[in-house]
Design a protein around this motif. Structure first.
Motif, PDB file in Angstrom:
ATOM      1  N   GLU A 223       0.810  -1.210   0.000  1.00 53.19           N
ATOM      2  CA  GLU A 223       0.000   0.000   0.000  1.00 53.19           C
ATOM      3  C   GLU A 223       0.846   1.265   0.000  1.00 53.19           C
ATOM      4  O   GLU A 223       0.468   2.284  -0.584  1.00 53.19           O
ATOM      5  CB  GLU A 223      -0.929   0.008   1.222  1.00 53.19           C
ATOM      6  CG  GLU A 223      -1.949  -1.114   1.232  1.00 53.19           C
ATOM      7  CD  GLU A 223      -2.814  -1.086   2.483  1.00 53.19           C
ATOM      8  OE1 GLU A 223      -2.721  -0.096   3.257  1.00 53.19           O
ATOM      9  OE2 GLU A 223      -3.565  -2.052   2.711  1.00 53.19           O
ATOM     10  N   LEU A 225       4.275   1.668  -0.984  1.00 52.66           N
ATOM     11  CA  LEU A 225       5.232   1.894  -2.069  1.00 52.66           C
ATOM     12  C   LEU A 225       4.499   2.127  -3.386  1.00 52.66           C
ATOM     13  O   LEU A 225       4.025   1.193  -4.040  1.00 52.66           O
ATOM     14  CB  LEU A 225       6.188   0.706  -2.185  1.00 52.66           C
ATOM     15  CG  LEU A 225       7.159   0.529  -1.023  1.00 52.66           C
ATOM     16  CD1 LEU A 225       8.036  -0.699  -1.229  1.00 52.66           C
ATOM     17  CD2 LEU A 225       8.024   1.765  -0.827  1.00 52.66           C
ATOM     18  N   THR A 226       4.408   3.378  -3.765  1.00 58.50           N
ATOM     19  CA  THR A 226       3.809   3.760  -5.035  1.00 58.50           C
ATOM     20  C   THR A 226       4.756   4.696  -5.773  1.00 58.50           C
ATOM     21  O   THR A 226       5.613   5.341  -5.153  1.00 58.50           O
ATOM     22  CB  THR A 226       2.459   4.481  -4.828  1.00 58.50           C
ATOM     23  OG1 THR A 226       2.700   5.733  -4.158  1.00 58.50           O
ATOM     24  CG2 THR A 226       1.501   3.634  -4.004  1.00 58.50           C
ATOM     25  N   ALA A 227       4.598   4.765  -7.074  1.00 61.32           N
ATOM     26  CA  ALA A 227       5.430   5.669  -7.870  1.00 61.32           C
ATOM     27  C   ALA A 227       5.240   7.110  -7.414  1.00 61.32           C
ATOM     28  O   ALA A 227       6.193   7.900  -7.379  1.00 61.32           O
ATOM     29  CB  ALA A 227       5.084   5.523  -9.351  1.00 61.32           C
ATOM     30  N   GLU A 228       4.023   7.458  -7.029  1.00 59.14           N
ATOM     31  CA  GLU A 228       3.732   8.820  -6.597  1.00 59.14           C
ATOM     32  C   GLU A 228       4.462   9.149  -5.296  1.00 59.14           C
ATOM     33  O   GLU A 228       5.026  10.241  -5.148  1.00 59.14           O
ATOM     34  CB  GLU A 228       2.219   8.999  -6.424  1.00 59.14           C
ATOM     35  CG  GLU A 228       1.406   8.922  -7.705  1.00 59.14           C
ATOM     36  CD  GLU A 228       1.236   7.495  -8.222  1.00 59.14           C
ATOM     37  OE1 GLU A 228       0.888   7.348  -9.411  1.00 59.14           O
ATOM     38  OE2 GLU A 228       1.449   6.536  -7.439  1.00 59.14           O
ATOM     39  N   GLU A 239       9.112   2.628 -11.031  1.00 54.87           N
ATOM     40  CA  GLU A 239       7.963   1.756 -11.271  1.00 54.87           C
ATOM     41  C   GLU A 239       7.897   0.750 -10.124  1.00 54.87           C
ATOM     42  O   GLU A 239       8.932   0.258  -9.663  1.00 54.87           O
ATOM     43  CB  GLU A 239       8.107   1.006 -12.597  1.00 54.87           C
ATOM     44  CG  GLU A 239       8.018   1.893 -13.824  1.00 54.87           C
ATOM     45  CD  GLU A 239       8.199   1.100 -15.107  1.00 54.87           C
ATOM     46  OE1 GLU A 239       8.580  -0.092 -15.023  1.00 54.87           O
ATOM     47  OE2 GLU A 239       7.958   1.668 -16.182  1.00 54.87           O
ATOM     48  N   VAL A 240       6.702   0.459  -9.674  1.00 61.76           N
ATOM     49  CA  VAL A 240       6.505  -0.518  -8.603  1.00 61.76           C
ATOM     50  C   VAL A 240       5.666  -1.656  -9.147  1.00 61.76           C
ATOM     51  O   VAL A 240       4.547  -1.453  -9.627  1.00 61.76           O
ATOM     52  CB  VAL A 240       5.819   0.108  -7.375  1.00 61.76           C
ATOM     53  CG1 VAL A 240       5.685  -0.928  -6.257  1.00 61.76           C
ATOM     54  CG2 VAL A 240       6.604   1.320  -6.878  1.00 61.76           C
ATOM     55  N   SER A 241       6.237  -2.852  -9.092  1.00 59.98           N
ATOM     56  CA  SER A 241       5.547  -4.036  -9.587  1.00 59.98           C
ATOM     57  C   SER A 241       5.513  -5.091  -8.489  1.00 59.98           C
ATOM     58  O   SER A 241       6.108  -4.923  -7.423  1.00 59.98           O
ATOM     59  CB  SER A 241       6.260  -4.586 -10.829  1.00 59.98           C
ATOM     60  OG  SER A 241       7.618  -4.890 -10.531  1.00 59.98           O
ATOM     61  N   PRO A 249       6.206  -6.193  -3.264  1.00 60.49           N
ATOM     62  CA  PRO A 249       6.396  -5.068  -4.182  1.00 60.49           C
ATOM     63  C   PRO A 249       7.874  -4.901  -4.502  1.00 60.49           C
ATOM     64  O   PRO A 249       8.733  -5.063  -3.637  1.00 60.49           O
ATOM     65  CB  PRO A 249       5.875  -3.868  -3.413  1.00 60.49           C
ATOM     66  CG  PRO A 249       5.388  -4.349  -2.108  1.00 60.49           C
ATOM     67  CD  PRO A 249       5.669  -5.792  -1.970  1.00 60.49           C
ATOM     68  N   VAL A 251      10.633  -2.280  -6.422  1.00 62.23           N
ATOM     69  CA  VAL A 251      10.845  -0.948  -6.969  1.00 62.23           C
ATOM     70  C   VAL A 251      11.941  -0.990  -8.014  1.00 62.23           C
ATOM     71  O   VAL A 251      13.039  -1.484  -7.753  1.00 62.23           O
ATOM     72  CB  VAL A 251      11.226   0.045  -5.851  1.00 62.23           C
ATOM     73  CG1 VAL A 251      11.485   1.444  -6.432  1.00 62.23           C
ATOM     74  CG2 VAL A 251      10.141   0.108  -4.790  1.00 62.23           C
TER      75      VAL A 251
END
Length: 258
Positions: A223, A225-228, A239-241, A249, A251
């Motif tokens: 929740e 770790l986001t690109a934003e 990018e987070v995949s 997740p 990075v």
């Protein structure tokens, strides 16, 4: 043994600068929580307030509901074990002697090490892959070797809360993975500062993101770790995949401006 940690509006100000500004944080019994954030975000200051190297100028640090400000150094050491970034004193002792010092809070100051203490120290060194270093002078060890010895010292201390400031510093990849896997396998509650977001995402239950001494995000790695967030907090493109094998997740950093 594990304990519940709670920071209530934790604040630390020095020299006119506010390094921590009303931080709330919890670690549930047996949980592993990572502090992440850029350099200067307040991670080390927060950890020092938890293990007693610094006295907060505001707010409280509670362990199982007890305000740690009311505990003596020995009482705190019976509950909390720490590996700080600069915990490399004791150059004249052997690695085994450094580890055995973890038993000090459990003994009177005049008590010598027992056979059981020696056995605990040897077992802890073996557990962190450093048994062969037992007789080596601590001051001659590499940074990574010292880090493993200090972690072994926390094991014999038998704390309810483990506080680690960059525990993977100076370690090669193999020992980074082994140390964090070991932390996860313990029954203690753990609060650690990490720079590597991928390691934090894989080995920690929750992430607590600091920036400028304040909390900017908190929750499970998937929740948080986001690109934003990475653009806003770290100033990087990413990018987070989801890793296909671990499910964690992952990075991937991208070149170029945000």
């Amino acid at each position: 043994m594990s304990a519940a940690l709670a920071l209530d509006a934790l604040t630390y100000t020095t020299g006119g600068a506010t390094l921590l500004d009303g931080v709330d944080l919890t670690v549930a019994p047996g949980e592993t929580v990572a502090l992440v954030g850029p350099n200067g975000s307040g991670k080390t200051t927060l950890l020092r307030c938890v293990y007693g190297a610094l006295t907060p100028t505001g707010g409280r640090v509670r362990l199982d509901g007890t305000d740690l400000a009311g505990l003596s150094a020995r009482q705190r050491a019976l509950r909390i074990a720490a590996v700080p970034q600069d915990g490399h004193s004791g150059q004249e002792f052997t690695a085994a002697q450094i580890v055995a010092m973890g038993r000090s809070p459990h003994k009177r100051f005049w008590e010598a090490d027992t056979a059981a203490d020696v056995a605990r120290a040897a077992g802890a060194l073996d557990r962190v892959g450093a048994g062969h270093l037992a007789a080596e002078p601590f001051g001659r060890l590499s940074g990574g070797e010292r880090q493993r010895v200090l972690l072994a010292r926390t094991l014999v201390q038998e704390p309810a809360l483990l506080v680690l400031d960059e525990p993977t510093n100076h370690l090669d990849i193999r020992y980074q993975l082994e140390v964090l896997a070991l932390v996860r396998s313990l029954r203690t509650s753990s609060l650690l500062a990490l720079h590597d977001l991928n390691l934090a995402a894989h080995y920690c239950d929750r992430l607590h993101v600091l920036a400028g001494g304040r909390t900017v995000a908190e929750g499970p790695p998937a929740e948080v770790l986001t690109a934003e967030l990475l653009a806003a907090v770290y100033g990087v493109r990413a990018e987070v995949s989801v890793h296909p094998r671990t499910g964690s997740p992952t990075v991937t950093y991208l070149p170029g401006p945000v």
